[in-house]
Motif scaffolding. Sequence first.
Motif, short mmCIF file in Angstrom:
data_model
loop_
_atom_site.label_atom_id
_atom_site.label_comp_id
_atom_site.label_asym_id
_atom_site.label_seq_id
_atom_site.Cartn_x
_atom_site.Cartn_y
_atom_site.Cartn_z
N GLN A 80 0.80 -1.27 0.01
CA GLN A 80 -0.10 0.00 0.00
C GLN A 80 0.91 1.11 -0.02
N ASP A 81 0.45 2.49 -0.37
CA ASP A 81 1.14 3.60 -0.40
C ASP A 81 1.57 4.00 1.08
N GLY A 82 2.89 3.96 1.24
CA GLY A 82 3.29 4.52 2.60
C GLY A 82 3.97 3.25 3.44
N ASP A 83 3.90 2.23 2.52
CA ASP A 83 4.60 1.05 3.17
C ASP A 83 5.92 1.11 3.19
N LEU A 84 6.57 0.24 4.38
CA LEU A 84 8.07 -0.09 4.35
C LEU A 84 8.37 -1.63 3.89
N LEU A 85 8.98 -1.92 2.88
CA LEU A 85 9.11 -3.26 2.54
C LEU A 85 10.69 -3.69 2.92
N LYS A 135 3.80 5.76 -2.73
CA LYS A 135 5.26 6.06 -2.03
C LYS A 135 5.61 4.86 -1.13
N VAL A 136 6.85 4.08 -1.69
CA VAL A 136 7.35 2.89 -0.85
C VAL A 136 8.40 2.83 -0.43
#
Length: 68
Positions: A13-18, A44-45
Amino acid sequence: MIDIDQVRRLNVQDGDLLVVPENSEDEGMQQLCEALRYLIPDGKVIIVRGPIEQLDVGDMNKLGWHRA
């Protein structure tokens, strides 16, 4: 290549940190970025080669990260 079985979150999702394995190759990282741009064009990821550790504000500033 990135071992997709080791990626911790696939419902991006938008704003996630992978967090991907730290041995992920640059080519695999680039492919992941391109796929994410296709799936979430305006999203934005942040992608980080693991491991993630907790840093205090001073350590973050030394690394060029600034808390907003």
